[in-house]
Design an enzyme around this catalytic site. Sequence first.
Site, PDB file in Angstrom:
ATOM      1  N   TYR A  44       0.876  -1.080  -0.205  1.00  0.00           N
ATOM      2  CA  TYR A  44       0.027  -0.124   0.631  1.00  0.00           C
ATOM      3  C   TYR A  44       1.154   1.369  -0.111  1.00  0.00           C
ATOM      4  CZ  TYR A  44      -3.551   3.704   1.164  1.00  0.00           C
ATOM      5  OH  TYR A  44      -4.248   4.443   0.947  1.00  0.00           O
TER       6      TYR A  44
ATOM      7  N   TRP B  58       1.833   5.628  -2.151  1.00  0.00           N
ATOM      8  CA  TRP B  58       0.858   6.364  -3.058  1.00  0.00           C
ATOM      9  C   TRP B  58       1.703   6.374  -4.194  1.00  0.00           C
ATOM     10  CZ3 TRP B  58      -2.510  11.122  -3.122  1.00  0.00           C
ATOM     11  CH2 TRP B  58      -3.065  10.893  -2.902  1.00  0.00           C
TER      12      TRP B  58
HETATM   13  N1  LIG Z   1      -2.440   8.467  12.516  1.00  0.00           N
HETATM   14  C1  LIG Z   1      -2.280   8.778  11.415  1.00  0.00           C
HETATM   15  N2  LIG Z   1      -2.158   7.692  10.174  1.00  0.00           N
HETATM   16  C2  LIG Z   1      -2.531   8.017   9.139  1.00  0.00           C
HETATM   17  C3  LIG Z   1      -2.907   8.650   8.981  1.00  0.00           C
HETATM   18  C4  LIG Z   1      -4.252   9.714   9.285  1.00  0.00           C
HETATM   19  O1  LIG Z   1      -4.668  10.708   8.368  1.00  0.00           O
HETATM   20  N3  LIG Z   1      -3.599   9.678  10.628  1.00  0.00           N
HETATM   21  N4  LIG Z   1      -3.973   8.817   7.202  1.00  0.00           N
HETATM   22  C5  LIG Z   1      -3.312   7.324   6.520  1.00  0.00           C
HETATM   23  C6  LIG Z   1      -3.822   7.121   5.305  1.00  0.00           C
HETATM   24  S1  LIG Z   1      -5.217   8.497   4.508  1.00  0.00           S
HETATM   25  C7  LIG Z   1      -2.782   6.925   4.097  1.00  0.00           C
HETATM   26  S2  LIG Z   1      -3.758   7.388   1.971  1.00  0.00           S
HETATM   27  C8  LIG Z   1      -1.653   6.664   4.447  1.00  0.00           C
HETATM   28  C9  LIG Z   1      -0.075   7.157   2.688  1.00  0.00           C
HETATM   29  O2  LIG Z   1       0.201   6.114   3.811  1.00  0.00           O
HETATM   30  P1  LIG Z   1       2.433   5.700   2.732  1.00  0.00           P
HETATM   31  O3  LIG Z   1       0.911   5.970   1.035  1.00  0.00           O
HETATM   32  O4  LIG Z   1       2.419   4.710   2.660  1.00  0.00           O
HETATM   33  O5  LIG Z   1       2.800   6.557   2.239  1.00  0.00           O
HETATM   34  P2  LIG Z   1       3.728   7.813   1.600  1.00  0.00           P
HETATM   35  O6  LIG Z   1       4.830   8.388   2.541  1.00  0.00           O
HETATM   36  O7  LIG Z   1       3.366   8.903   0.549  1.00  0.00           O
HETATM   37  O8  LIG Z   1       4.677   6.408   0.901  1.00  0.00           O
HETATM   38  C10 LIG Z   1       5.121   6.642  -0.059  1.00  0.00           C
HETATM   39  C11 LIG Z   1       6.447   6.501  -0.310  1.00  0.00           C
HETATM   40  O9  LIG Z   1       6.852   5.401  -1.578  1.00  0.00           O
HETATM   41  C12 LIG Z   1       7.958   5.948  -2.168  1.00  0.00           C
HETATM   42  N5  LIG Z   1       8.005   6.102  -3.661  1.00  0.00           N
HETATM   43  C13 LIG Z   1       7.424   7.714  -4.247  1.00  0.00           C
HETATM   44  N6  LIG Z   1       7.541   7.312  -5.406  1.00  0.00           N
HETATM   45  C14 LIG Z   1       8.039   6.069  -5.675  1.00  0.00           C
HETATM   46  C15 LIG Z   1       8.306   5.547  -6.650  1.00  0.00           C
HETATM   47  O10 LIG Z   1       8.242   6.003  -7.706  1.00  0.00           O
HETATM   48  N7  LIG Z   1       9.173   4.104  -6.571  1.00  0.00           N
HETATM   49  C16 LIG Z   1       9.150   3.733  -5.435  1.00  0.00           C
HETATM   50  N8  LIG Z   1       9.703   2.732  -5.112  1.00  0.00           N
HETATM   51  N9  LIG Z   1       9.018   4.297  -3.887  1.00  0.00           N
HETATM   52  C17 LIG Z   1       8.587   5.241  -3.811  1.00  0.00           C
HETATM   53  C18 LIG Z   1       8.296   6.934  -1.114  1.00  0.00           C
HETATM   54  O11 LIG Z   1       9.776   8.101  -0.925  1.00  0.00           O
HETATM   55  C19 LIG Z   1       7.300   6.861   0.172  1.00  0.00           C
HETATM   56  O12 LIG Z   1       8.485   6.697   1.252  1.00  0.00           O
HETATM   57  O13 LIG Z   1      -1.372   6.704   5.383  1.00  0.00           O
HETATM   58  C20 LIG Z   1      -2.312   6.184   6.465  1.00  0.00           C
HETATM   59  N10 LIG Z   1      -1.967   7.452   8.120  1.00  0.00           N
HETATM   60  N1  LIG Z   2      -1.429  18.489   2.408  1.00  0.00           N
HETATM   61  C1  LIG Z   2      -1.583  17.156   1.956  1.00  0.00           C
HETATM   62  N2  LIG Z   2      -3.244  16.696   1.689  1.00  0.00           N
HETATM   63  C2  LIG Z   2      -3.515  15.755   1.737  1.00  0.00           C
HETATM   64  C3  LIG Z   2      -2.814  14.583   2.061  1.00  0.00           C
HETATM   65  C4  LIG Z   2      -1.748  14.911   2.549  1.00  0.00           C
HETATM   66  O1  LIG Z   2      -0.586  14.158   3.542  1.00  0.00           O
HETATM   67  N3  LIG Z   2      -1.055  16.548   2.511  1.00  0.00           N
HETATM   68  N4  LIG Z   2      -3.182  12.848   2.185  1.00  0.00           N
HETATM   69  C5  LIG Z   2      -4.753  13.441   1.445  1.00  0.00           C
HETATM   70  C6  LIG Z   2      -4.674  12.252   1.475  1.00  0.00           C
HETATM   71  S1  LIG Z   2      -3.863  10.349   0.940  1.00  0.00           S
HETATM   72  C7  LIG Z   2      -6.216  11.520   2.532  1.00  0.00           C
HETATM   73  S2  LIG Z   2      -6.540  10.298   2.419  1.00  0.00           S
HETATM   74  C8  LIG Z   2      -6.861  12.828   2.831  1.00  0.00           C
HETATM   75  C9  LIG Z   2      -7.708  12.699   3.490  1.00  0.00           C
HETATM   76  O2  LIG Z   2      -8.492  13.867   4.259  1.00  0.00           O
HETATM   77  P1  LIG Z   2      -9.189  13.709   6.099  1.00  0.00           P
HETATM   78  O3  LIG Z   2      -9.333  12.403   6.234  1.00  0.00           O
HETATM   79  O4  LIG Z   2     -10.649  14.633   5.072  1.00  0.00           O
HETATM   80  O5  LIG Z   2      -8.106  14.564   6.126  1.00  0.00           O
HETATM   81  P2  LIG Z   2      -7.692  15.012   7.420  1.00  0.00           P
HETATM   82  O6  LIG Z   2      -6.501  16.295   7.361  1.00  0.00           O
HETATM   83  O7  LIG Z   2      -7.303  13.917   8.596  1.00  0.00           O
HETATM   84  O8  LIG Z   2      -9.221  16.118   8.375  1.00  0.00           O
HETATM   85  C10 LIG Z   2     -10.039  16.138   8.246  1.00  0.00           C
HETATM   86  C11 LIG Z   2     -10.206  17.455   9.651  1.00  0.00           C
HETATM   87  O9  LIG Z   2     -11.061  16.719   9.547  1.00  0.00           O
HETATM   88  C12 LIG Z   2     -11.503  16.794  11.127  1.00  0.00           C
HETATM   89  N5  LIG Z   2     -11.509  16.269  12.228  1.00  0.00           N
HETATM   90  C13 LIG Z   2     -10.951  14.872  12.295  1.00  0.00           C
HETATM   91  N6  LIG Z   2     -11.509  14.566  12.789  1.00  0.00           N
HETATM   92  C14 LIG Z   2     -12.861  14.870  13.637  1.00  0.00           C
HETATM   93  C15 LIG Z   2     -13.924  14.354  13.715  1.00  0.00           C
HETATM   94  O10 LIG Z   2     -14.393  13.397  14.687  1.00  0.00           O
HETATM   95  N7  LIG Z   2     -15.032  15.073  13.612  1.00  0.00           N
HETATM   96  C16 LIG Z   2     -14.945  16.476  12.833  1.00  0.00           C
HETATM   97  N8  LIG Z   2     -16.266  17.124  12.656  1.00  0.00           N
HETATM   98  N9  LIG Z   2     -14.162  16.852  12.087  1.00  0.00           N
HETATM   99  C17 LIG Z   2     -12.874  16.094  12.681  1.00  0.00           C
HETATM  100  C18 LIG Z   2      -9.401  17.232  11.197  1.00  0.00           C
HETATM  101  O11 LIG Z   2      -9.268  18.171  12.212  1.00  0.00           O
HETATM  102  C19 LIG Z   2      -9.180  17.906  10.453  1.00  0.00           C
HETATM  103  O12 LIG Z   2      -9.058  19.441   9.996  1.00  0.00           O
HETATM  104  O13 LIG Z   2      -6.203  13.947   2.328  1.00  0.00           O
HETATM  105  C20 LIG Z   2      -5.459  14.099   0.866  1.00  0.00           C
HETATM  106  N10 LIG Z   2      -4.531  15.856   0.887  1.00  0.00           N
HETATM  107 MO   LIG Z   3      -5.781   8.505   1.647  1.00  0.00          MO
END
Ligand SMILES: Nc1nc2c(c(=O)[nH]1)N[C@H]1C(S)=C(S)[C@@H](COP(=O)(O)OP(=O)(O)OC[C@H]3O[C@@H](n4cnc5c(=O)[nH]c(N)nc54)[C@H](O)[C@@H]3O)O[C@H]1N2
Ligand SMILES: Nc1nc2c(c(=O)[nH]1)N[C@H]1C(S)=C(S)[C@@H](COP(=O)(O)OP(=O)(O)OC[C@H]3O[C@@H](n4cnc5c(=O)[nH]c(N)nc54)[C@H](O)[C@@H]3O)O[C@H]1N2
Ligand SMILES: [Mo]
Length: 765
Positions: free
Chosen positions: A105, A107
């Site tokens: 998993y 991005w």
């Molecule tokens: N506590 C908490 N944890 C969360 C979340 C949260 O809201 N709270 N959000 C979750 C969510 S929504 C998501 S989507 C995940 C994201 O989790 P990930 O998608 O695993 O996070 P990234 O840091 O984007 O990791 C991508 C990795 O791929 C590598 N990479 C980029 N391009 C390439 C390539 O071309 N080849 C190879 N081999 N590697 C590459 C980058 O260097 C990086 O290390 O995290 C989750 N974790």
């Molecule tokens: N710059 C940047 N943008 C991103 C990403 C990133 O890593 N960096 N990650 C991307 C990815 S993979 C994803 S999945 C999306 C995720 O998008 P989301 O999951 O929507 O993002 P969050 O920033 O975790 O939360 C959005 C807002 O929800 C509020 N919130 C948290 N818990 C609660 C709750 O219980 N109730 C209410 N009402 N509000 C709450 C948080 O305070 C925050 O301000 O973002 C994407 N966009």
């Molecule tokens: Mo995500």
Amino acid sequence: MRHLTATHWGVYEVEAGAGGAPALRPFAGDPAPSPIGLDALGEEVARLRVRRPAARRGWLEGTGGRRGDDDFVEIGWDEALDRVAAALARVRAAHGNEAIFGGSYGWSSAGRFHHAQSQVHRFLNAIGGYVRSVDTYSLGAARVLMPHIVAPMEELMVSHTSWDVIADHTKLFVCFGGIPAKNAQVSSGGAMEHRIPGALRRAAEAGVRFVNVSPVRDDIDTGGPVEWIPIRPNTDAALLLALAHTIHADGRHDRDFLARCCAGFERFVPYLTGAADGQPKDAAWAAAITEVPAERIVALAREMASTRTMLNASWSLQRAEHGEQPYWALVTLASMLGQIGLPGGGFGVGYGATNLMGSPNARFGGPTLNQGRNAVRAFIPVARIADMLLNPGAPFEYNGGRHAYPDIRLIYWAGGNPFHHHQDLHRLAEAWQRPQTIIVHEQFWTATARRADIVLPATTSLERDDIGFANGERHLIAMKRAVPPAGEARDDFAIFAALAQRLGAAAAYTENRSEADWLRAIYDDSRVRAKQAGIELPAFDDFWRAGIATVGARNARPVMLEAFRGDPAAHPLKTPSGRIEIFSERIAGFGAADCPGHAAWLDKVEWLGGAAARRFPLHLLSDQPSTRLHSQLDHSAHSRAGKVAGRQPITLNPADAAARGIGPGDTVRVFNDRGACLAGAVVSDAVRRGVVRLSTGAWFDPAPADDPAGPERSGNPNVLTRDAGSSRLAQGCSAQSCLVEVEAWRGPAPAPRVYDPPRFAARSS
Ligand SMILES: Nc1nc2c(c(=O)[nH]1)N[C@H]1C(S)=C(S)[C@@H](COP(=O)(O)OP(=O)(O)OC[C@H]3O[C@@H](n4cnc5c(=O)[nH]c(N)nc54)[C@H](O)[C@@H]3O)O[C@H]1N2
Ligand SMILES: Nc1nc2c(c(=O)[nH]1)N[C@H]1C(S)=C(S)[C@@H](COP(=O)(O)OP(=O)(O)OC[C@H]3O[C@@H](n4cnc5c(=O)[nH]c(N)nc54)[C@H](O)[C@@H]3O)O[C@H]1N2
Ligand SMILES: [Mo]
């Protein structure tokens, strides 16, 4: 010479900078370019590149050792590829492909051909398959729930009512969790025209009134006034139920819409009124749970019922224990209001979560690499990885089915960072010791790379040719190689091709095509799909020469579920009844107490109203970081500029800070029973009392082996979060359900070490 490159956070122009070296500039066609990627060619980024294949010494020399503590030894490509091929062959021979976990998993990068997850899946399929993961960390609960009750998330995401329709028709926009422009900086494949800041401003100027229900105030900026309702985290389902209760008690629910377009409302009403359990879900009841005053709940419900109202839930709401419930309650309330399918009314599930939702642009299937067929059937819900590694053979439930965890001997990861994304990282670190072999392709010395047995250096997008495409964007980008590979880095495709060759699967994997052949082939496939959708794309050579292809904006102004509302018999939903399911027989039939047959408020293990809050009285929000994408580019100048004393900032309410003797800029220790980390204090009334915000993405930097009780040093919230499924239905990531305590750190604080490149050991034999 100018070319373009696409990243998830935007398109950049590559130009000759000072001294002729290439430099990145914002894309002129973007109204609000993101600064996240501007430093991608910087020295801070380059110094952490993986430059040569490297093996963990204990694995290389067969002397054991512990992943995370061991030294690395650099080796040559031929030896590295031979050893990886041999490890794969050994595991397949002894245990079969069911022992290979290739979920991988993550991005990775924006280009659609060199998409690492597609490449690793295609490679593993070519050699007989792998254990996969299903769903995403983004939308674990929603992706499983929503198809049962309304429509698949992917369908909803691409069909949101567009922002221009909202500006023209919406009167009241109530968002749960804001519309964070920081998150809309990104879109998977490349946010090319950042629409959200302008869209919010135009909507406010057109007179849309915004109400933000959120534990934080600053997750929306319209340029105008926004009413803030500072709700307790994880209690939105209770608030939504009470809004529904008021509307029902007033007799203002839309009976016609409920009868024509919904199923099961009458089975939900006894729960709502309390006829079923003696507890009316009224405003007084919800006020005690949510800390939103009962009068405000009643008044808001009446406003909603008397004007054109859009409801929106951020994805964060469902990344929680019982995260299915706020989404189901949102759809239920919107159905009772009866505005679904009307311009500017109804619901959204993630306006602002990425740049996609609310896009007016034409849709077509963009270029993608076919991953082939997986001969292994075993899978896990994506966030159950540590459970799988710790409990092979143990049963788990998912979406009404019973399954067993496979017995994994080899993990293959390319393009993701589990030591960023997973919860309870100390638990994952233990689980991660179980497999025989862990292979990682990485660009950088991330926490995951540092816990591999063998790391193969991958190129970045700037070092290879590719095609940038994202759903709902107006351009395809010809991403032309801008710089040579760092060190000995190779494309993931080239690495897998060399491995497939060693394993007798070269033709299956490459189809005898070069990178250039593949780019042309996936573009041509996409061009056919575009044509079917009425979109004319230029021929590949013209596209490549021009560097960009622009898809015309469509004239239609999309309104979500408009056709369904107009004639539900002619345009049925894919739910069992063809209608919106306010009660789901199917989900009720699964018999999961933590996800009953209709939206409900369910007590939680960790929330501010529960017993656990006596020991850990602060609710931790680990939201998405504004200065990077997840852990990517955390070592860049832009991300570092956002740190406090070199660590991830944690925001505390002034009252909570004062009660703990914490001031702005202090180093603090954030802790619970699962772990502790250091962070830099920011004091602000933009977070409500009892809530702290520590955004994700600081590189995991646990205390060294000689200080086992020490805190994690860079401010990674996933040493604190709980590793448990949202429910037995979806098993989604529940990171947002987490309680902590915070204290000032007195005395010298250990500096993060993870931003220093590793020092390599010499081989002993
Ligand atoms: N506590 C908490 N944890 C969360 C979340 C949260 O809201 N709270 N959000 C979750 C969510 S929504 C998501 S989507 C995940 C994201 O989790 P990930 O998608 O695993 O996070 P990234 O840091 O984007 O990791 C991508 C990795 O791929 C590598 N990479 C980029 N391009 C390439 C390539 O071309 N080849 C190879 N081999 N590697 C590459 C980058 O260097 C990086 O290390 O995290 C989750 N974790
Ligand atoms: N710059 C940047 N943008 C991103 C990403 C990133 O890593 N960096 N990650 C991307 C990815 S993979 C994803 S999945 C999306 C995720 O998008 P989301 O999951 O929507 O993002 P969050 O920033 O975790 O939360 C959005 C807002 O929800 C509020 N919130 C948290 N818990 C609660 C709750 O219980 N109730 C209410 N009402 N509000 C709450 C948080 O305070 C925050 O301000 O973002 C994407 N966009
Ligand atoms: Mo995500």
